[in-house]
Design a protein around this motif. Structure first.
Motif, PDB file in Angstrom:
ATOM      1  N   TYR A 152       0.860  -1.178   0.000  1.00 24.24           N
ATOM      2  CA  TYR A 152       0.000   0.000   0.000  1.00 24.24           C
ATOM      3  C   TYR A 152       0.894   1.224   0.000  1.00 24.24           C
ATOM      4  O   TYR A 152       1.685   1.414   0.922  1.00 24.24           O
ATOM      5  CB  TYR A 152      -0.904  -0.013   1.224  1.00 24.24           C
ATOM      6  N   GLU A 153       0.767   2.051  -1.027  1.00 21.57           N
ATOM      7  CA  GLU A 153       1.659   3.194  -1.180  1.00 21.57           C
ATOM      8  C   GLU A 153       0.873   4.493  -1.180  1.00 21.57           C
ATOM      9  O   GLU A 153      -0.340   4.497  -1.371  1.00 21.57           O
ATOM     10  CB  GLU A 153       2.461   3.065  -2.485  1.00 21.57           C
ATOM     11  N   GLY A 154       1.575   5.574  -0.994  1.00 22.55           N
ATOM     12  CA  GLY A 154       0.955   6.893  -1.007  1.00 22.55           C
ATOM     13  C   GLY A 154       1.700   7.816  -0.077  1.00 22.55           C
ATOM     14  O   GLY A 154       2.726   7.462   0.511  1.00 22.55           O
ATOM     15  N   TYR A 157      -9.057   6.563   1.373  1.00 20.65           N
ATOM     16  CA  TYR A 157      -7.814   5.875   1.016  1.00 20.65           C
ATOM     17  C   TYR A 157      -6.804   5.905   2.153  1.00 20.65           C
ATOM     18  O   TYR A 157      -5.644   5.595   1.968  1.00 20.65           O
ATOM     19  CB  TYR A 157      -7.179   6.542  -0.213  1.00 20.65           C
ATOM     20  N   ILE A 198      -1.048   6.289   5.752  1.00 21.20           N
ATOM     21  CA  ILE A 198      -0.729   6.356   4.331  1.00 21.20           C
ATOM     22  C   ILE A 198      -1.981   6.782   3.578  1.00 21.20           C
ATOM     23  O   ILE A 198      -3.044   6.177   3.742  1.00 21.20           O
ATOM     24  CB  ILE A 198      -0.243   4.996   3.794  1.00 21.20           C
ATOM     25  N   GLY A 224      -3.438   6.619   0.244  1.00 16.86           N
ATOM     26  CA  GLY A 224      -3.303   5.974  -1.057  1.00 16.86           C
ATOM     27  C   GLY A 224      -3.880   6.793  -2.199  1.00 16.86           C
ATOM     28  O   GLY A 224      -3.667   6.488  -3.371  1.00 16.86           O
ATOM     29  N   GLY A 243      -0.746   6.550  -4.697  1.00 17.11           N
ATOM     30  CA  GLY A 243      -0.997   5.141  -4.403  1.00 17.11           C
ATOM     31  C   GLY A 243      -1.100   4.304  -5.660  1.00 17.11           C
ATOM     32  O   GLY A 243      -1.246   4.824  -6.759  1.00 17.11           O
ATOM     33  N   ASN A 244      -1.024   3.007  -5.468  1.00 23.06           N
ATOM     34  CA  ASN A 244      -1.141   2.094  -6.604  1.00 23.06           C
ATOM     35  C   ASN A 244      -2.509   1.387  -6.553  1.00 23.06           C
ATOM     36  O   ASN A 244      -3.418   1.802  -5.816  1.00 23.06           O
ATOM     37  CB  ASN A 244       0.021   1.093  -6.590  1.00 23.06           C
ATOM     38  N   ARG A 256      -5.111   0.366  -3.567  1.00 20.75           N
ATOM     39  CA  ARG A 256      -6.090   1.215  -2.903  1.00 20.75           C
ATOM     40  C   ARG A 256      -7.511   0.947  -3.377  1.00 20.75           C
ATOM     41  O   ARG A 256      -8.459   1.450  -2.797  1.00 20.75           O
ATOM     42  CB  ARG A 256      -5.740   2.697  -3.077  1.00 20.75           C
TER      43      ARG A 256
END
Ligand SMILES: [Zn+2]
Length: 168
Positions: free
Chosen positions: A50-52, A71, A81, A83, A87-88, A91
């Motif tokens: 989980y990115e962001g 998110y 975070i 997302g 994010g990718n 999310r």
């Protein structure tokens, strides 16, 4: 309440978003956009982190969040975070009370806490992917404020975490 803008990251994002080859984003069977398996995967298959944008607890408290922003993922170390910013595809996993995926915390080599998304059970290509959000509402919201319509036999009727078992 989970309304998504069409994901334009593929065409407009200048920042590279990490690829999540196991996930395809499309209209959800439950709500808004969802994440779908691109192939058959056994239990425990890594889907992505989980990115962001990351915020600490103070930054989160100081910021006014749009209620539509769902998110946000808070980690056990207090970092959150978002997302929605960088994010990718992870999310887009929707909530289900009987999920086929899970989010697991792990540390990277630099000691930073990451949130790893992986399958909880075997999934088939085309299956919609879900996790159990188990939201915690620190503002005293009622479970009915976060209704769940996942339709699973075990549906709690809410995306909030189940209440703690009372001590005997
Ligand atoms: Zn449910």
């Amino acid at each position: 309440m989970r309304e998504f803008a069409i994901d334009t990251a593929m065409t407009t994002s200048k920042k590279a978003v990490s690829s999540t080859p196991g996930i395809r984003v499309g209209p959800s069977t439950i709500h808004g956009l969802g994440a779908f398996a691109t192939r058959d995967m056994p239990a425990g298959t890594f889907l992505g982190f989980y990115e962001g944008r990351r915020y600490n607890a103070e930054q989160i408290a100081a910021k006014t969040w749009d209620d539509q922003l769902t998110y946000l993922f808070t980690l056990s170390d207090g970092m959150t975070i978002d997302g929605g910013k960088g994010g990718n595809a992870t999310r887009h996993l929707n909530h289900c009370c009987d999920p086929n995926c899970e989010a697991v915390e792990e540390y990277d080599d630099a000691g930073r806490l990451l949130l790893r998304f992986q399958t909880l059970v075997a999934v088939e290509a085309g299956d919609e992917l879900f996790i159990d959000y188990s939201l915690t509402a620190d503002d005293g919201s009622a479970p009915s404020d976060y209704p769940c319509h996942c339709g699973s036999p075990n549906c709690r009727g809410s995306m909030l975490a189940p209440p703690e078992e009372p001590l005997q």
